[in-house]
Scaffold this motif. Structure first.
Motif, mmCIF file in Angstrom:
data_model
loop_
_atom_site.group_PDB
_atom_site.id
_atom_site.type_symbol
_atom_site.label_atom_id
_atom_site.label_comp_id
_atom_site.label_asym_id
_atom_site.label_seq_id
_atom_site.Cartn_x
_atom_site.Cartn_y
_atom_site.Cartn_z
ATOM 1 N N LEU A 163 0.820 -1.204 0.000
ATOM 2 C CA LEU A 163 0.000 0.000 0.000
ATOM 3 C C LEU A 163 0.861 1.264 0.000
ATOM 4 C CD1 LEU A 163 -2.886 1.145 0.121
ATOM 5 C CD2 LEU A 163 -2.712 1.054 2.602
ATOM 6 N N VAL A 164 1.850 1.315 0.865
ATOM 7 C CA VAL A 164 2.659 2.538 0.953
ATOM 8 C C VAL A 164 3.668 2.652 -0.186
ATOM 9 C CG1 VAL A 164 2.353 2.807 3.436
ATOM 10 C CG2 VAL A 164 4.343 1.579 2.584
ATOM 11 N N SER A 165 4.014 1.546 -0.837
ATOM 12 C CA SER A 165 4.972 1.634 -1.942
ATOM 13 C C SER A 165 4.371 2.336 -3.156
ATOM 14 C CB SER A 165 5.479 0.246 -2.327
ATOM 15 O OG SER A 165 4.452 -0.510 -2.914
ATOM 16 N N PHE A 166 3.054 2.348 -3.260
ATOM 17 C CA PHE A 166 2.389 3.031 -4.362
ATOM 18 C C PHE A 166 2.081 4.484 -4.022
ATOM 19 C CE2 PHE A 166 1.109 -1.451 -5.107
ATOM 20 C CZ PHE A 166 1.790 -1.613 -6.300
ATOM 21 N N GLN A 167 2.640 4.987 -2.951
ATOM 22 C CA GLN A 167 2.299 6.293 -2.424
ATOM 23 C C GLN A 167 3.062 7.419 -3.111
ATOM 24 O OE1 GLN A 167 3.299 8.991 -0.473
ATOM 25 N NE2 GLN A 167 1.208 9.570 -0.110
ATOM 26 N N GLY A 168 3.788 7.215 -4.167
ATOM 27 C CA GLY A 168 4.597 8.241 -4.801
ATOM 28 C C GLY A 168 3.802 9.339 -5.479
ATOM 29 N N ARG A 169 2.501 9.214 -5.530
ATOM 30 C CA ARG A 169 1.683 10.189 -6.263
ATOM 31 C C ARG A 169 1.145 11.328 -5.393
ATOM 32 N NH1 ARG A 169 -1.292 5.837 -5.037
ATOM 33 N NH2 ARG A 169 -3.409 6.144 -4.358
ATOM 34 N N GLY A 170 1.520 11.403 -4.149
ATOM 35 C CA GLY A 170 1.037 12.474 -3.284
ATOM 36 C C GLY A 170 0.463 11.925 -1.994
ATOM 37 N N PRO A 171 -0.229 12.768 -1.243
ATOM 38 C CA PRO A 171 -0.777 12.334 0.048
ATOM 39 C C PRO A 171 -1.817 11.220 -0.131
ATOM 40 C CG PRO A 171 -1.034 14.708 -0.257
ATOM 41 C CD PRO A 171 -0.518 14.164 -1.534
ATOM 42 N N PHE A 172 -1.948 10.427 0.918
ATOM 43 C CA PHE A 172 -2.949 9.366 0.899
ATOM 44 C C PHE A 172 -4.343 9.975 0.834
ATOM 45 C CE2 PHE A 172 0.398 6.860 3.137
ATOM 46 C CZ PHE A 172 0.507 5.848 2.201
ATOM 47 N N GLN A 173 -5.201 9.296 0.127
ATOM 48 C CA GLN A 173 -6.601 9.687 0.060
ATOM 49 C C GLN A 173 -7.350 8.951 1.170
ATOM 50 O OE1 GLN A 173 -7.568 12.120 -2.112
ATOM 51 N NE2 GLN A 173 -5.372 12.184 -2.551
ATOM 52 N N ALA A 174 -8.584 9.355 1.411
ATOM 53 C CA ALA A 174 -9.390 8.779 2.500
ATOM 54 C C ALA A 174 -9.482 7.250 2.432
ATOM 55 C CB ALA A 174 -10.781 9.409 2.525
ATOM 56 N N ARG A 234 -7.741 2.099 4.887
ATOM 57 C CA ARG A 234 -7.098 0.796 4.735
ATOM 58 C C ARG A 234 -5.890 0.681 5.651
ATOM 59 N NH1 ARG A 234 -7.147 -4.273 4.639
ATOM 60 N NH2 ARG A 234 -5.624 -5.287 3.331
ATOM 61 N N ILE A 235 -5.105 1.755 5.772
ATOM 62 C CA ILE A 235 -3.947 1.754 6.671
ATOM 63 C C ILE A 235 -4.402 1.579 8.117
ATOM 64 C CG2 ILE A 235 -2.112 3.210 7.634
ATOM 65 C CD1 ILE A 235 -1.706 4.299 4.766
ATOM 66 N N GLN A 236 -5.447 2.286 8.508
ATOM 67 C CA GLN A 236 -5.970 2.154 9.868
ATOM 68 C C GLN A 236 -6.480 0.740 10.126
ATOM 69 O OE1 GLN A 236 -8.805 5.355 9.768
ATOM 70 N NE2 GLN A 236 -7.353 6.822 10.671
ATOM 71 N N ALA A 237 -7.157 0.157 9.134
ATOM 72 C CA ALA A 237 -7.653 -1.214 9.283
ATOM 73 C C ALA A 237 -6.484 -2.195 9.399
ATOM 74 C CB ALA A 237 -8.549 -1.581 8.099
ATOM 75 N N LEU A 238 -5.460 -2.004 8.591
ATOM 76 C CA LEU A 238 -4.276 -2.865 8.678
ATOM 77 C C LEU A 238 -3.603 -2.729 10.040
ATOM 78 C CD1 LEU A 238 -2.692 -2.390 5.123
ATOM 79 C CD2 LEU A 238 -3.659 -4.505 6.070
ATOM 80 N N ALA A 239 -3.510 -1.508 10.556
ATOM 81 C CA ALA A 239 -2.886 -1.281 11.864
ATOM 82 C C ALA A 239 -3.673 -1.970 12.972
ATOM 83 C CB ALA A 239 -2.765 0.214 12.140
ATOM 84 N N ARG A 240 -4.998 -1.863 12.934
ATOM 85 C CA ARG A 240 -5.830 -2.541 13.938
ATOM 86 C C ARG A 240 -5.665 -4.053 13.854
ATOM 87 N NH1 ARG A 240 -9.538 1.385 12.326
ATOM 88 N NH2 ARG A 240 -10.518 -0.103 10.913
ATOM 89 N N GLU A 241 -5.701 -4.578 12.632
ATOM 90 C CA GLU A 241 -5.584 -6.024 12.451
ATOM 91 C C GLU A 241 -4.188 -6.509 12.856
ATOM 92 O OE1 GLU A 241 -7.025 -9.822 11.575
ATOM 93 O OE2 GLU A 241 -8.055 -7.935 11.900
#
Length: 152
Positions: free
Chosen positions: A72-83, A88-95
């Protein structure tokens, strides 16, 4: 992940490989070499949790969550994360927190089930070096007790 890799490489593979080499050098027969190799494979299998299905599955789940996060974060080169990405990041962190805490509790329970569990204690020490999982487990236990007490 680094601590698990260190455990596997240093505490399991390196130690067992050295033991195997020593036993082979001391062997007086082919049968002794064969026996040393069988012990080596059995010990690796045990200490890498290849036959402890619940623990093995839990490790795989934690690693899959790490891979999902990295992808997920490796594709982040296009700017800030969208909602949607942030959710998805929050869900991954909880899991991840849930699964890693479960894994730690399974490892901790397993230490009492074997007389020869020094390797397991070493892994727990590596994973819980700052006592974070121990605190999480204690907090979970006390909140469960509080919930039971308020339900009565």
């Amino acid at each position: 992940v680094d601590n698990l890799q260190f455990y596997l490489q240093v505490d399991v593979l390196d130690v067992q490989h050295s033991t195997l080499e020593r036993r082979i050098k001391q062997a007086k027969s082919f049968e002794a070499v064969l026996h040393a190799h069988r012990v080596y494979l059995a010990t690796l299998s045990e200490r890498c949790f290849l036959h402890a299905r619940v623990i093995h599955r839990s490790f795989r789940t934690v690693f899959e969550l790490c891979t999902d996060f990295c992808n997920l974060v490796s594709f982040q080169g296009r700017g800030p994360f969208q909602a949607p990405e942030l959710r998805r990041i929050q869900a991954l962190a909880r899991e991840f927190k849930l699964q890693s805490t479960f894994l730690f509790s399974m490892l901790a329970q397993s230490t009492g089930q074997s007389a020869s569990n020094l390797h397991l204690q070493q892994l727990i020490l590596r994973i819980d070096y700052n006592r974070s999982y121990t605190r999480e487990a204690m907090a979970g236990a006390s909140s469960s007790l509080g919930a039971v007490g308020t339900a009565a």
